[in-house]
Write a protein that holds these residues in place. Structure first.
Motif, short mmCIF file in Angstrom:
data_model
loop_
_atom_site.label_atom_id
_atom_site.label_comp_id
_atom_site.label_asym_id
_atom_site.label_seq_id
_atom_site.Cartn_x
_atom_site.Cartn_y
_atom_site.Cartn_z
N SER A 31 0.76 -1.47 0.05
CA SER A 31 -0.02 0.06 -0.08
C SER A 31 0.76 1.17 -0.05
O SER A 31 0.44 2.29 -0.63
CB SER A 31 -0.97 0.12 1.11
OG SER A 31 -0.23 0.00 2.39
N VAL A 32 1.95 1.27 0.77
CA VAL A 32 2.91 2.29 0.82
C VAL A 32 3.51 2.62 -0.79
O VAL A 32 3.47 3.74 -1.09
CB VAL A 32 4.01 2.11 1.59
CG1 VAL A 32 5.08 3.28 1.38
CG2 VAL A 32 3.41 2.28 3.11
N GLY A 34 2.23 1.69 -3.61
CA GLY A 34 1.27 1.89 -4.33
C GLY A 34 0.94 3.39 -4.19
O GLY A 34 0.41 4.31 -5.14
N PHE A 35 0.83 4.10 -2.95
CA PHE A 35 0.64 5.22 -2.59
C PHE A 35 1.59 6.31 -3.27
O PHE A 35 1.44 7.35 -3.79
CB PHE A 35 0.65 5.60 -1.23
CG PHE A 35 0.47 7.03 -0.92
CD1 PHE A 35 -0.68 7.51 -0.88
CD2 PHE A 35 1.47 7.66 -0.32
CE1 PHE A 35 -0.88 9.05 -0.62
CE2 PHE A 35 1.14 9.08 0.04
CZ PHE A 35 0.19 9.71 -0.02
N VAL A 36 2.73 5.81 -3.28
CA VAL A 36 3.95 6.59 -3.84
C VAL A 36 3.97 6.58 -5.43
O VAL A 36 4.02 7.74 -6.09
CB VAL A 36 5.36 5.98 -3.30
CG1 VAL A 36 6.64 6.50 -3.97
CG2 VAL A 36 5.49 6.19 -1.88
N THR A 38 1.06 6.27 -7.20
CA THR A 38 -0.14 6.79 -7.55
C THR A 38 0.25 8.58 -7.23
O THR A 38 -0.02 9.29 -8.10
CB THR A 38 -1.33 6.57 -6.45
OG1 THR A 38 -1.51 5.38 -6.60
CG2 THR A 38 -2.53 7.26 -6.89
N LEU A 39 0.98 8.81 -6.09
CA LEU A 39 1.39 10.41 -5.85
C LEU A 39 2.45 10.89 -7.10
O LEU A 39 1.94 11.97 -7.63
CB LEU A 39 2.01 10.41 -4.48
CG LEU A 39 2.20 11.97 -4.20
CD1 LEU A 39 0.77 12.50 -3.91
CD2 LEU A 39 3.01 11.83 -2.81
N LYS A 42 0.15 11.29 -10.25
CA LYS A 42 -0.71 12.48 -10.29
C LYS A 42 0.22 13.68 -10.37
O LYS A 42 -0.22 14.77 -11.15
CB LYS A 42 -1.70 12.39 -8.88
CG LYS A 42 -2.58 11.51 -8.89
CD LYS A 42 -3.43 11.47 -7.82
CE LYS A 42 -4.87 10.35 -7.83
NZ LYS A 42 -5.36 10.38 -6.64
#
Length: 75
Positions: A31-32, A34-36, A38-39, A42
């Motif tokens: 999840s970390v 994936g978050f990085v 995604t950020l 974006k």
């Protein structure tokens, strides 16, 4: 910490412990990551869209006949 692993075989330190850590924290790590990603995606998308908008506005302003006699300070 070294005392704990002192009597253990090499495969415990270098194979078993990382596998156990991945099993326990795998969801958190995924999840970390994936978050990085995604950020970052974006942020790159934002930069591309703003750059495209600036490009289009500059092209539109340079082709506009009313802008030839005026300056950009009128904005």
């Amino acid at each position: 910490m070294r005392e704990i692993f002192a009597g253990m075989p090499w495969w415990v330190k270098w194979v078993a412990v990382p596998i156990v850590a991945l099993v326990v924290f795998g969801g958190l790590i995924a999840s970390v990551i994936g978050f990085v990603f995604t950020l970052l995606f974006k942020a790159l998308l934002f930069v591309a869209l703003v750059g495209g908008l600036i490009y289009i506005v500059r092209k539109f302003i340079s082709r506009s006949p009313s802008s030839r006699g005026s300056s950009h300070a009128d904005w």
